[in-house]
Design a protein around this motif. Structure first.
Motif, mmCIF file in Angstrom:
data_model
loop_
_atom_site.group_PDB
_atom_site.id
_atom_site.type_symbol
_atom_site.label_atom_id
_atom_site.label_comp_id
_atom_site.label_asym_id
_atom_site.label_seq_id
_atom_site.Cartn_x
_atom_site.Cartn_y
_atom_site.Cartn_z
ATOM 1 N N ALA A 115 0.845 -1.208 0.000
ATOM 2 C CA ALA A 115 0.000 0.000 0.000
ATOM 3 C C ALA A 115 0.873 1.249 0.000
ATOM 4 C CB ALA A 115 -0.930 -0.010 1.201
ATOM 5 N N GLN A 116 1.949 1.189 0.772
ATOM 6 C CA GLN A 116 2.881 2.314 0.859
ATOM 7 C C GLN A 116 3.605 2.519 -0.470
ATOM 8 O OE1 GLN A 116 3.502 4.213 3.555
ATOM 9 N NE2 GLN A 116 5.206 5.350 2.641
ATOM 10 N N LEU A 124 5.683 2.339 -8.146
ATOM 11 C CA LEU A 124 4.788 1.206 -8.385
ATOM 12 C C LEU A 124 3.427 1.699 -8.890
ATOM 13 C CD1 LEU A 124 4.582 -1.824 -8.285
ATOM 14 C CD2 LEU A 124 3.987 -1.700 -5.867
ATOM 15 N N TYR A 125 2.973 2.797 -8.336
ATOM 16 C CA TYR A 125 1.712 3.420 -8.764
ATOM 17 C C TYR A 125 1.821 3.838 -10.232
ATOM 18 C CZ TYR A 125 -1.955 7.095 -8.775
ATOM 19 O OH TYR A 125 -3.036 7.885 -9.053
ATOM 20 N N SER A 130 0.585 3.586 -15.874
ATOM 21 C CA SER A 130 1.038 3.855 -17.237
ATOM 22 C C SER A 130 0.323 2.945 -18.245
ATOM 23 C CB SER A 130 2.559 3.691 -17.343
ATOM 24 O OG SER A 130 2.900 2.356 -17.045
ATOM 25 N N TYR A 131 -0.245 1.850 -17.758
ATOM 26 C CA TYR A 131 -0.975 0.956 -18.660
ATOM 27 C C TYR A 131 -2.443 1.340 -18.798
ATOM 28 C CZ TYR A 131 2.727 -2.281 -19.703
ATOM 29 O OH TYR A 131 3.873 -2.828 -20.208
ATOM 30 N N ALA A 132 -2.906 2.283 -18.004
ATOM 31 C CA ALA A 132 -4.337 2.639 -18.022
ATOM 32 C C ALA A 132 -4.845 3.066 -19.398
ATOM 33 C CB ALA A 132 -4.618 3.709 -16.974
ATOM 34 N N PRO A 133 -4.079 3.857 -20.170
ATOM 35 C CA PRO A 133 -4.607 4.245 -21.487
ATOM 36 C C PRO A 133 -4.674 3.086 -22.483
ATOM 37 C CG PRO A 133 -2.842 5.712 -20.764
ATOM 38 C CD PRO A 133 -2.817 4.529 -19.862
ATOM 39 N N TYR A 134 -3.852 2.052 -22.281
ATOM 40 C CA TYR A 134 -3.760 0.982 -23.277
ATOM 41 C C TYR A 134 -4.528 -0.277 -22.868
ATOM 42 C CZ TYR A 134 0.106 4.137 -23.893
ATOM 43 O OH TYR A 134 0.855 5.274 -23.996
ATOM 44 N N GLU A 149 -6.511 1.358 -3.709
ATOM 45 C CA GLU A 149 -7.681 2.199 -3.927
ATOM 46 C C GLU A 149 -7.401 3.405 -4.831
ATOM 47 O OE1 GLU A 149 -10.818 1.952 -3.328
ATOM 48 O OE2 GLU A 149 -11.473 4.024 -3.577
ATOM 49 N N GLU A 150 -6.380 4.180 -4.490
ATOM 50 C CA GLU A 150 -6.126 5.398 -5.282
ATOM 51 C C GLU A 150 -5.789 5.071 -6.738
ATOM 52 O OE1 GLU A 150 -3.572 6.058 -2.161
ATOM 53 O OE2 GLU A 150 -4.215 8.114 -1.761
ATOM 54 N N LEU A 151 -5.093 3.962 -6.911
ATOM 55 C CA LEU A 151 -4.741 3.526 -8.255
ATOM 56 C C LEU A 151 -5.999 3.121 -9.023
ATOM 57 C CD1 LEU A 151 -2.324 3.043 -10.069
ATOM 58 C CD2 LEU A 151 -1.918 0.888 -8.884
ATOM 59 N N ALA A 152 -6.869 2.356 -8.386
ATOM 60 C CA ALA A 152 -8.110 1.915 -9.039
ATOM 61 C C ALA A 152 -8.967 3.128 -9.412
ATOM 62 C CB ALA A 152 -8.886 0.970 -8.129
ATOM 63 N N VAL A 153 -9.014 4.102 -8.523
ATOM 64 C CA VAL A 153 -9.803 5.315 -8.799
ATOM 65 C C VAL A 153 -9.232 6.029 -10.028
ATOM 66 C CG1 VAL A 153 -10.369 7.625 -7.942
ATOM 67 C CG2 VAL A 153 -10.612 5.642 -6.432
#
Ligand SMILES: [Zn+2]
Length: 281
Positions: A115-116, A124-125, A130-134, A149-153
């Motif tokens: 989480a940290q 890591l975030y 970086s893969y979110a657009p593809y 959570e923050e990553l999923a959001v």
């Protein structure tokens, strides 16, 4: 053969990580631990650094004072684990999403604080994001699976046009029912908001010698047709530009300058209201 681009081949068959080499200095110290990946790439790191970060002595491997050890992860995965542990970005190339996912498993296995390490703007975030657009749905499922959570959001903003009926069973299971329903609610919520916004027609203007209530209904009708078409065709990611064009097109035959002002005002409101609708879970 080593296909790992962040390592360079030595004259023999072994490869050494280009970053985690014997001269890799951290906190003013040279490495005192050599970790070999399953595909024989050597990483030179600092025992103390790993012990401080891990809550299980790096999967128990560092319980005894050792100077070298071998892990079952391939170099591509181990490289991610070590980079994020040192707070560094994997700069040489973007690892595959499969390697990143395997690295997340390894991060947990080696007792590192996932989480940290996956907080916004941390390496890591950024790697997963970086893969979110593809590969938005795959990246979202990974973030959800590890409850980042923050990553999923952040990734959910890339899924507004995604057809949820196309999600595979495997991805549904991976993200779990909670994150799946949050995504479905995001889509539903935006479509309801869109309907409510576009259904309201432009206001009427005071009657003039050339435009009475009856002639003003022409604009209301044109608006109603355009909004019905928008609601029928739109995806939850429809742009404010698309809304503006649709309403401008529909009212192209309006001649009254006062009606035109009412139209422009309403379009401005629509753009403002639609921009304010939540774009993430
Ligand atoms: Zn008018």
């Amino acid at each position: 053969m080593v296909t790992f681009s962040d390592a360079k081949l030595s004259p023999h068959t072994d490869a050494i990580s280009s970053v985690f080499n014997p001269g890799f200095i951290a906190d003013g110290l040279i490495p005192n631990l050599e970790i070999t990946s399953a595909d024989d790439v050597h990483f030179h790191v600092h025992r103390r650094r790993l012990l401080l970060a891990s809550d299980n002595a790096f999967g128990g491997l560092l319980r005894d004072p050792v100077f070298s050890l071998t892990v079952p992860e391939p170099a591509a995965v181990l490289n991610i684990v070590l980079n994020v542990t040192y707070g560094m970005f994997c700069v040489s190339h973007l690892p595959s999403l499969e390697s990143i996912e395997a690295a997340l498993d390894a991060v947990i296995k080696y007792g590192l604080p996932i989480a940290q390490l996956a907080k916004p703007s941390y390496p890591l975030y950024e790697l997963v994001r970086s893969y979110a657009p593809y590969y938005p749905i795959e990246a979202y499922a990974i973030a959800a699976h590890y409850q980042l959570e923050e990553l999923a959001v952040a990734i959910s903003a890339h899924l507004l046009a995604f057809d949820l009926s196309r999600i595979s069973d495997e991805l549904t299971v991976k993200m779990g029912p909670l994150y799946f329903s949050r995504l479905a609610n995001l889509h539903r919520g935006r479509m309801t908001a869109l309907r409510n916004i576009v259904l309201q027609p432009p206001a009427m203007h005071p009657i003039t010698p050339v435009c009475n209530e009856e002639t003003q209904r022409e604009l209301s009708r044109a608006w109603a047709f355009a909004s019905a078409e928008i609601v029928w065709n739109a995806l939850p990611n429809i742009s404010t530009y698309a809304l503006e064009s649709a309403f401008t097109r529909a009212a192209a035959s309006i001649k009254c300058p006062h009606c035109y002002i009412m139209l422009r005002n309403r379009i401005k409101e629509v753009i403002y209201q639609w921009s304010a609708v939540k774009t993430t879970i």
